[in-house]
Motif scaffolding. Structure first.
Motif, PDB file in Angstrom:
ATOM      1  N   GLU A 142       1.064  17.577  19.270  1.00 52.52           N
ATOM      2  CA  GLU A 142       0.568  18.077  20.555  1.00 52.52           C
ATOM      3  C   GLU A 142       0.141  19.542  20.450  1.00 52.52           C
ATOM      4  N   ARG A 143       0.903  20.331  19.722  1.00 50.62           N
ATOM      5  CA  ARG A 143       0.589  21.754  19.583  1.00 50.62           C
ATOM      6  C   ARG A 143      -0.707  21.950  18.790  1.00 50.62           C
ATOM      7  N   SER A 144      -0.856  21.228  17.708  1.00 50.89           N
ATOM      8  CA  SER A 144      -2.025  21.417  16.841  1.00 50.89           C
ATOM      9  C   SER A 144      -3.306  20.946  17.505  1.00 50.89           C
ATOM     10  N   LEU A 145      -3.258  19.817  18.215  1.00 50.46           N
ATOM     11  CA  LEU A 145      -4.481  19.284  18.808  1.00 50.46           C
ATOM     12  C   LEU A 145      -4.812  19.932  20.151  1.00 50.46           C
ATOM     13  N   ALA A 146      -3.943  20.825  20.611  1.00 53.18           N
ATOM     14  CA  ALA A 146      -4.290  21.683  21.752  1.00 53.18           C
ATOM     15  C   ALA A 146      -4.645  23.080  21.279  1.00 53.18           C
ATOM     16  N   SER A 147      -4.810  23.232  19.985  1.00 58.75           N
ATOM     17  CA  SER A 147      -5.079  24.529  19.378  1.00 58.75           C
ATOM     18  C   SER A 147      -6.441  25.069  19.815  1.00 58.75           C
ATOM     19  N   PRO A 148      -6.558  26.378  19.994  1.00 57.20           N
ATOM     20  CA  PRO A 148      -7.866  26.964  20.336  1.00 57.20           C
ATOM     21  C   PRO A 148      -8.893  26.799  19.227  1.00 57.20           C
ATOM     22  N   LEU A 197      -6.668  10.488  23.311  1.00 55.67           N
ATOM     23  CA  LEU A 197      -6.169   9.805  22.115  1.00 55.67           C
ATOM     24  C   LEU A 197      -4.682  10.098  21.908  1.00 55.67           C
ATOM     25  N   VAL A 198      -4.316  11.359  22.105  1.00 54.67           N
ATOM     26  CA  VAL A 198      -2.908  11.737  21.951  1.00 54.67           C
ATOM     27  C   VAL A 198      -2.048  10.982  22.963  1.00 54.67           C
ATOM     28  N   GLY A 247       0.817  -1.211   0.000  1.00 53.55           N
ATOM     29  CA  GLY A 247       0.000   0.000   0.000  1.00 53.55           C
ATOM     30  C   GLY A 247       0.845   1.253   0.000  1.00 53.55           C
ATOM     31  N   PHE A 248       0.274   2.332  -0.497  1.00 58.51           N
ATOM     32  CA  PHE A 248       1.002   3.596  -0.643  1.00 58.51           C
ATOM     33  C   PHE A 248       0.743   4.447   0.585  1.00 58.51           C
ATOM     34  N   SER A 249       1.413   4.114   1.689  1.00 61.12           N
ATOM     35  CA  SER A 249       1.140   4.787   2.955  1.00 61.12           C
ATOM     36  C   SER A 249       2.426   5.304   3.573  1.00 61.12           C
ATOM     37  N   VAL A 250       2.259   6.089   4.637  1.00 64.70           N
ATOM     38  CA  VAL A 250       3.411   6.678   5.324  1.00 64.70           C
ATOM     39  C   VAL A 250       3.448   6.169   6.758  1.00 64.70           C
ATOM     40  N   PRO A 251       4.612   6.109   7.380  1.00 64.06           N
ATOM     41  CA  PRO A 251       4.754   5.594   8.756  1.00 64.06           C
ATOM     42  C   PRO A 251       4.321   6.597   9.815  1.00 64.06           C
ATOM     43  N   LEU A 252       3.047   6.948   9.794  1.00 59.41           N
ATOM     44  CA  LEU A 252       2.538   7.987  10.689  1.00 59.41           C
ATOM     45  C   LEU A 252       2.713   7.648  12.162  1.00 59.41           C
ATOM     46  N   ALA A 253       2.452   6.383  12.526  1.00 62.67           N
ATOM     47  CA  ALA A 253       2.489   6.017  13.941  1.00 62.67           C
ATOM     48  C   ALA A 253       3.838   6.372  14.554  1.00 62.67           C
ATOM     49  N   ASP A 254       4.900   6.004  13.868  1.00 60.81           N
ATOM     50  CA  ASP A 254       6.246   6.307  14.379  1.00 60.81           C
ATOM     51  C   ASP A 254       6.574   7.791  14.261  1.00 60.81           C
ATOM     52  N   TRP A 255       6.130   8.426  13.190  1.00 59.54           N
ATOM     53  CA  TRP A 255       6.394   9.859  13.036  1.00 59.54           C
ATOM     54  C   TRP A 255       5.782  10.653  14.189  1.00 59.54           C
ATOM     55  N   PHE A 256       4.543  10.280  14.572  1.00 67.39           N
ATOM     56  CA  PHE A 256       3.877  11.007  15.655  1.00 67.39           C
ATOM     57  C   PHE A 256       4.586  10.816  16.993  1.00 67.39           C
ATOM     58  N   ARG A 257       5.202   9.651  17.175  1.00 70.68           N
ATOM     59  CA  ARG A 257       5.913   9.410  18.440  1.00 70.68           C
ATOM     60  C   ARG A 257       7.347   9.945  18.395  1.00 70.68           C
ATOM     61  N   GLY A 258       7.793  10.365  17.216  1.00 70.04           N
ATOM     62  CA  GLY A 258       9.149  10.839  17.050  1.00 70.04           C
ATOM     63  C   GLY A 258       9.201  12.321  16.766  1.00 70.04           C
ATOM     64  N   PRO A 259       9.771  12.695  15.628  1.00 64.53           N
ATOM     65  CA  PRO A 259      10.012  14.123  15.357  1.00 64.53           C
ATOM     66  C   PRO A 259       8.757  14.955  15.151  1.00 64.53           C
ATOM     67  N   LEU A 260       7.603  14.319  14.941  1.00 66.96           N
ATOM     68  CA  LEU A 260       6.374  15.092  14.722  1.00 66.96           C
ATOM     69  C   LEU A 260       5.547  15.227  15.992  1.00 66.96           C
ATOM     70  N   ARG A 261       6.098  14.750  17.098  1.00 71.93           N
ATOM     71  CA  ARG A 261       5.334  14.762  18.349  1.00 71.93           C
ATOM     72  C   ARG A 261       4.923  16.169  18.765  1.00 71.93           C
ATOM     73  N   SER A 262       5.846  17.098  18.728  1.00 72.25           N
ATOM     74  CA  SER A 262       5.530  18.458  19.184  1.00 72.25           C
ATOM     75  C   SER A 262       4.489  19.108  18.282  1.00 72.25           C
ATOM     76  N   HIS A 263       4.578  18.842  16.975  1.00 72.20           N
ATOM     77  CA  HIS A 263       3.587  19.394  16.042  1.00 72.20           C
ATOM     78  C   HIS A 263       2.201  18.837  16.363  1.00 72.20           C
ATOM     79  N   LEU A 302       0.937   8.272  22.109  1.00 77.25           N
ATOM     80  CA  LEU A 302       2.331   8.590  22.425  1.00 77.25           C
ATOM     81  C   LEU A 302       2.932   7.600  23.414  1.00 77.25           C
ATOM     82  N   SER A 303       2.091   6.998  24.256  1.00 78.95           N
ATOM     83  CA  SER A 303       2.584   6.010  25.218  1.00 78.95           C
ATOM     84  C   SER A 303       2.924   4.686  24.552  1.00 78.95           C
ATOM     85  N   GLY A 304       2.421   4.468  23.338  1.00 76.51           N
ATOM     86  CA  GLY A 304       2.646   3.206  22.638  1.00 76.51           C
ATOM     87  C   GLY A 304       1.606   2.155  22.954  1.00 76.51           C
ATOM     88  N   ARG A 305       0.631   2.464  23.844  1.00 77.17           N
ATOM     89  CA  ARG A 305      -0.391   1.474  24.193  1.00 77.17           C
ATOM     90  C   ARG A 305      -1.347   1.206  23.047  1.00 77.17           C
TER      91      ARG A 305
END
Length: 641
Positions: A578-584, A600-601, A560-576, A605-608
């Motif tokens: 957390e910041r976006s989903l706490a947005s006003p 959900l976040v 499938g033509f997909s991206v490794p989102l799960a790992d990206w969110f737990r890695g270098p994209l974590r701050s993005h 992030l905990s890996g559960r």
């Protein structure tokens, strides 16, 4: 490939605002950077942006018949236009260009509403007939090209290739449709005919809409459907040979262009088959493009290279990096409404790469839906055998209870995720398939939505989309039924939308041989066991391709033509994240339970749990809300009520 736009006053013959029409076409400049044109007369205005592919010196739009009583703006390609031109000339019609666009106005004069029956290709167009005082809108059979429209409170109808063009009019109310919100968080896209706005609609694939001055607003008319008509018996070898012959012909007619042409090559079966047919039909090396990922679990470039080496293509590869999250806001702007398929990221990049070398690219989209390539089809048939053994009255309490008690195991292989299987077995066939394709479960959406949004939904459930289409399915076979549902929803709403917006953002035309409607009709009639045999999807297709492609490519596990989102969110994209989903922005809209968003976040992030799909959908929704035009209301919950 082009952009179209139009304004039609359903009741009056007053002058149309030329500035508004210009704004509608200018905002779609990326779809047609070569030329632009407009036509205005009392009560009607037509606009066009052109990406020149055929008859570069002619074919400017709007295009007229001989006495200028019929005008058309059109986006697409009609591949049998030369045959139609000869047929229409036989009937006495005179042509001034060698462009496929002119075929449309003469076909309308000859056959009226049934003109679409004669077109083989991808298209969306608006046609004005001054004598009849009518506007005719049409979209191709499978929804390769888009068409949006709205009827404003003052009786003006606006139509355009992209939703953003309709939003240039302040009269389009920016009220979010709560039903569209429910559908988005179930499917990851908003299925036709709905859009995110209450007042705007998509014309469904295979439909037309005829409007006449002074008459009540008509309803769209379906002119085509996938037949799933049983074919005469034939041997596997005969059927396989015919499938390849039909694909080869569908590819051949899509090689006509006066600009550079190439193909996407993912390393999967479908794009590799298209490239193989192209190479065998071309006298020059084929230009091919691939996207790679640093994570080998998501990277198919080695298989793409096998095909490139075999057919000596001019192959180009680009890597999608984790920092491509910067594209999120840009993608939200491209799609005009929430859209949560993360493969839009590599699709955007591969279109960008292709446009550096070609103006037209062929893709392998449609093979999975037509030839049963998705793994979920195999699981659905397996579950369906259980559903046929026990009546729903017994299954629902038995497996429903087991589903509630069994722990969720996102980390486990599919056979060990018994909770999902139990939940599916407790449902009817269509509801079970909805459960398998949903990016969020019913329980998760219920927990995520605010009390106000749940009241606005008034019991509406996104599964109703599939139930509506299932009632029209011409086949009773379990496999054919879910193929039909995907061809009606996932293919146009997700796959084709993704490719259209990503390619048009770069002024690239994409042609789709596996969605040639004559080929689709023929494939639909193949016996289901020739599509899915045991655990092998696309069985007949793969057998026929054995002389043309390496077996290690044909029979490997589908990636499938997909991206490794799960790992990206737990890695270098974590701050993005957390910041976006706490947005006003999410808080102000009033649509969500913010405690559930943060839960959900935290769980992801905990890996559960793997909540990458729900989190991506929230990320894209937040970006959409933040980019709503200035005229949009700030309190979208109030407006959704």
């Amino acid at each position: 490939m082009c952009a179209i736009a139009g304004i039609y006053d359903l009741h009056h013959h007053t002058d149309i605002d030329a500035g508004l029409l210009r704004a509608m076409t200018d905002i779609q400049f990326h779809r047609g950077p070569d030329q632009g044109g407009v036509h205005l007369e009392p009560g009607i205005a037509l606009g066009h942006r052109r990406l020149s592919i055929i008859d570069l010196s002619g074919g400017q739009q709007p295009l007229f018949n001989e006495d200028h009583s019929v005008a058309v703006v059109y986006n697409g390609e009609i591949y049998n236009y030369r045959e139609l031109m000869r047929e229409l000339q036989h009937y006495g019609h005179t042509f001034r260009t060698q462009c496929d666009t002119e075929v449309i106005v003469h076909a309308w004069e000859q056959w009226g509403e049934r003109c679409v029956d004669h077109f083989r290709g991808m298209f969306a167009f608006g046609l004005w007939d001054r004598r009849q005082q009518s506007l005719f809108l049409a979209r191709d059979r499978l929804g390769v090209k888009p068409l949006h429209y709205t009827v404003l409170d003052d009786g003006q109808l606006l139509f355009a290739s992209e939703l953003k063009a309709l939003l240039t009019h302040d009269g389009l109310r920016r009220e979010l449709d709560p039903l569209a919100v429910e559908e988005y968080f179930a499917y990851g896209y908003i299925p036709e005919p709905r859009t995110i706005f209450r007042q705007a609609r998509k014309l469904e694939p295979g439909h037309t809409l005829l409007l006449r001055k002074g008459q009540p607003l008509a309803q769209p008319r379906r002119y085509w459907d996938i037949p799933f008509a049983t074919q005469a018996p034939r041997s596997e070898a005969q059927a396989s040979d015919e499938l390849l012959q039909r694909l080869r012909e569908a590819v051949r007619i899509r090689l006509v262009a006066e600009v550079p042409l190439g193909a996407f090559l993912s390393g999967g079966v479908d794009s590799s088959a298209v490239v193989a047919m192209m190479a065998q039909e071309s006298t020059k090396p084929v230009n091919t493009c691939s996207i790679s990922f640093g994570d080998p679990q998501f990277d198919e470039t080695a298989y793409a290279q096998l095909v490139s080496d075999r057919y000596a293509t001019r192959h180009h590869t680009q890597t999608v990096e984790q920092h491509d999250i910067d594209l999120v806001d840009q993608l939200a702007g491209l799609y005009d409404e929430p859209y949560a398929d993360s493969s839009a990221l590599p699709t955007y990049r591969v279109c960008q790469l292709a446009r550096q070398r070609v103006t037209v690219a062929l893709s392998g989209d449609g093979g999975d839906e037509n030839l049963a390539g998705y793994r979920r089809y195999r699981w659905h048939l397996h579950e369906e055998r259980w559903r046929t053994m026990l009546p729903l009255g017994l299954r629902k309490p038995l497996f429903g209870t087991l589903g509630r008690l069994y722990p969720k195991a996102d980390w486990a292989p599919r056979p060990l995720r018994a909770k999902t299987t139990f939940e599916a077995l407790a449902r009817d066939t269509v509801s079970a398939y909805f459960h398998s394709v949903s990016i969020m479960s019913d329980a998760m959406r219920k927990a995520l939505f605010s009390e106000r949004l749940k009241r606005d939904l008034d019991g509406y459930h996104a599964a109703d989309v599939l139930h509506r289409h299932a009632r029209n399915c011409p086949s009773g076979h379990a496999l054919s039924r879910v193929q039909y549902l995907d061809l009606k929803t996932y293919l146009p709403g997700d796959i084709l939308t993704k490719v259209d917006r990503a390619s048009m953002a770069h002024g690239l035309e994409v042609r789709v041989p596996l969605l040639d409607h004559t080929l689709v009709e023929w494939m639909s009639g193949l016996p289901p066991e020739l599509k899915l045999r045991g655990t092998t999807g696309k069985y007949l297709f793969k057998r026929g391709l054995e002389p043309h492609l390496p077996k290690e490519l044909l029979y490997r596990n589908k990636m499938g033509f997909s991206v490794p989102l799960a790992d990206w969110f737990r890695g270098p994209l974590r701050s993005h994240l957390e910041r976006s989903l706490a947005s006003p922005v999410l808080a102000d809209c009033g649509l969500f339970n913010l405690d559930q968003v943060q839960q959900l976040v935290a769980q992801h992030l905990s890996g559960r749990s793997d909540h990458s799909a729900p989190l991506w959908s929230l990320l894209m929704f937040e970006s959409f809300l933040r980019q709503l035009p200035a005229a949009a209301p700030r309190n979208c919950a109030r407006k959704a009520a």
